[in-house]
Design a protein around this motif. Sequence first.
Motif, PDB file in Angstrom:
ATOM      1  N   UNK A  32       0.849  -1.188   0.000  1.00  0.00           N
ATOM      2  CA  UNK A  32       0.000   0.000   0.000  1.00  0.00           C
ATOM      3  C   UNK A  32       0.878   1.229   0.000  1.00  0.00           C
ATOM      4  N   UNK A  33       0.584   2.180  -0.864  1.00  0.00           N
ATOM      5  CA  UNK A  33       1.399   3.395  -0.956  1.00  0.00           C
ATOM      6  C   UNK A  33       0.564   4.614  -0.590  1.00  0.00           C
ATOM      7  N   UNK A  34       1.160   5.517   0.198  1.00  0.00           N
ATOM      8  CA  UNK A  34       0.475   6.752   0.592  1.00  0.00           C
ATOM      9  C   UNK A  34       1.165   7.912  -0.107  1.00  0.00           C
ATOM     10  N   UNK A  35       0.476   8.508  -1.074  1.00  0.00           N
ATOM     11  CA  UNK A  35       1.034   9.633  -1.816  1.00  0.00           C
ATOM     12  C   UNK A  35       1.343   9.274  -3.254  1.00  0.00           C
ATOM     13  N   UNK A  36       0.690   9.956  -4.187  1.00  0.00           N
ATOM     14  CA  UNK A  36       0.871   9.664  -5.618  1.00  0.00           C
ATOM     15  C   UNK A  36       1.538  10.827  -6.337  1.00  0.00           C
ATOM     16  N   UNK A  37       2.514  11.454  -5.657  1.00  0.00           N
ATOM     17  CA  UNK A  37       3.289  12.514  -6.290  1.00  0.00           C
ATOM     18  C   UNK A  37       4.400  11.948  -7.157  1.00  0.00           C
ATOM     19  N   UNK A  76       3.074  -4.267   3.465  1.00  0.00           N
ATOM     20  CA  UNK A  76       4.048  -3.170   3.587  1.00  0.00           C
ATOM     21  C   UNK A  76       3.398  -1.858   3.166  1.00  0.00           C
ATOM     22  N   UNK A  77       3.668  -0.810   3.943  1.00  0.00           N
ATOM     23  CA  UNK A  77       3.190   0.529   3.625  1.00  0.00           C
ATOM     24  C   UNK A  77       4.368   1.377   3.174  1.00  0.00           C
ATOM     25  N   UNK A  78       4.187   2.109   2.067  1.00  0.00           N
ATOM     26  CA  UNK A  78       5.183   3.060   1.602  1.00  0.00           C
ATOM     27  C   UNK A  78       4.681   4.462   1.927  1.00  0.00           C
ATOM     28  N   UNK A  79       5.402   5.180   2.801  1.00  0.00           N
ATOM     29  CA  UNK A  79       4.976   6.511   3.225  1.00  0.00           C
ATOM     30  C   UNK A  79       5.703   7.549   2.370  1.00  0.00           C
TER      31      UNK A  79
END
Length: 470
Positions: free
Chosen positions: A21-26, A103-106
Motif C-alpha cells: 500500500x502506498x500513501x502519496x501519488x506525487x 508493507x506501507x510506503x509513506x
Amino acid sequence: MTSISTKLAEREEAGRPIQVGIIGAGKFGSMYISQSHHTEGVRLAAIADLESERALNSLKRTGFPEHKYDTTASLSLEEGLKQGKTVITTDSAAMIATPGIDVILEVTGNPAAGVRHVLLCCEHKKHIVMVNVEADVLAGPLLTRKAKEAGIIYSMAYGDQPALINELVDWARTAGFDVVCAGKGTKHLPQYHSSTPDTVWNHYGFTKEQLATGDFNPQMFNSFLDGTKSALEMAAVANSCDLTPPPDGLMFPPCGTHDLPQVLKPESDGGQLHKKGTVEVVSCLEKDGRWVHNDLRWGVYVVIEAPGPYQQECFKQYGLRTDDTGKYASQWKPYHLIGLELGVSVASIMVRGEPTGQCKTWAGDVVATAKRDLKAGEKLDGEGGFMVYGKLMTAEDSLAIEGLPIGLAHGVVLKKDIKQGQGLSWQDVEYSEKSQAVAIRREMEAIYQKEFQAAGRIGTPKASAVNGAH
C-alpha cells in the motif's frame, strides 16, 4: 542481494505476492507505481491519496495496465485484494488497517503525516518504508524504537540517497574499513540558502516543457536547492550510520569524483574535514558557478581509509581513486533512481526481514534557520519556503539551543524577531503540545536528553545558548 529476485519469483509461483500500500501519488510515488507491476511476487494493493484524481492520473501517466486497477476509484480495499486489483482510497488510516496488506510506503513528504502513519503501522502491525525523510529526521530515532517494540520493520527507502549511502557504508565496514566520510552530491552555491519558490527555477535549469508536466512543486524543489533537503538527508545518514555532522553545518565543498579522497579527509592530513567519521555533501558547482569536472550531482559516495601499507598497495594495484598519500580511497555510485528502485526495500523487508537502512541513534538534527530577518507575528512557511531553511547540526547542539526542527517550522507564529542566519528555538514560536508530531518530537528530545546526560555527552541546557544559535 543476488537471491532477492529469485525469492520473489518463488512467491509469485506460490501465489503469495507481497501486497503493498502506498500513501502519496506525487513524483516519488508515481515512479514506484510505474515499476510495481513489472516485479514478480509483488502487487500494488492500494494507493491512498487525498485526491483520487491524482492517483488515477498517476496510474494512467505511468503506463500502469488498466485491467490491473479500479478505474472507477470505487472498489473497497477488501474487494480489491480479492480481485487482485489496485484500489484507490482517500483514507490512509483505513488502508493501513486493512488485513492482507504487508508493507506501507509513506511518500507524503509531510512530517506530521509521516509520524501519524508510522504509529498506525505500529498499531496494525504493518511494515513501513519511510520515504518521508522529513518525518524520519524529525522523530525517526524514537519511531524506530516504537516499531521494534511493535514487531514491525521501519526502513529507509532504497533509491533515495540516504539508503544508498547506507549500503556503501555497510559495504565498507563489512570489508573491514573505517569510514572517513560518506554523503552525496548536489547542486549548491552559498547564495542558494536564501532561494525562495519564486527564484528556484532560475537556479534549477528545468525547461518550460518539463515544468509543464506538473511533476515539479516549486517549494519542494526549493528545499532541494536551499540546502534543507541535503541537511535532512545527511542527518538521516548520521543517525543510521552513527556518523557525525560537521561542527558548523554542511560545507558543500566543490568536488568531483576524482578528488573525493583528497578533499574529504581530515584537515590534519590536508583535507577539509574537521575529523574522521563524518557526513558531507559535495557541490557540482565551483564557487564562481563553473561546473565541477567529474561532478557527482546525482550520486553518493564513501571515503575509506587503508588500515596499513599492505592495503594501500592493494588500492594502488587495483586502480582505486586515492588521495596523494594513497591512504584514503573512495567508492561512489554515480546515480540514484529514486522511486524506480524503491521495490528493493519492499523485497528486503519481506524476503530477508531486513530494512534498507534504519536509525541507530540520534546523531544529527536539522534546525530551522532564518533566510531573512523575521518579525514577531509572522507565520513560518516551512521547508523550501520564503522564510527558513534547514541547517544540519549535532543532536547535542540542537538540544543545547532547544532547536526548532525544520519539520515543524510550518504554520507556527513567531513570538519574537529573528535575525537572518539565526537558528530558531522552541522558545521563539507559539506551538501546541496537543499536536501528535510535536508530542512525539518532544518525547524523543526528553528521552535523549536523559540518555546523553547519563553518558556525559551534554550538560543541562542553558537558556542563554538559545540566543547564540546560528
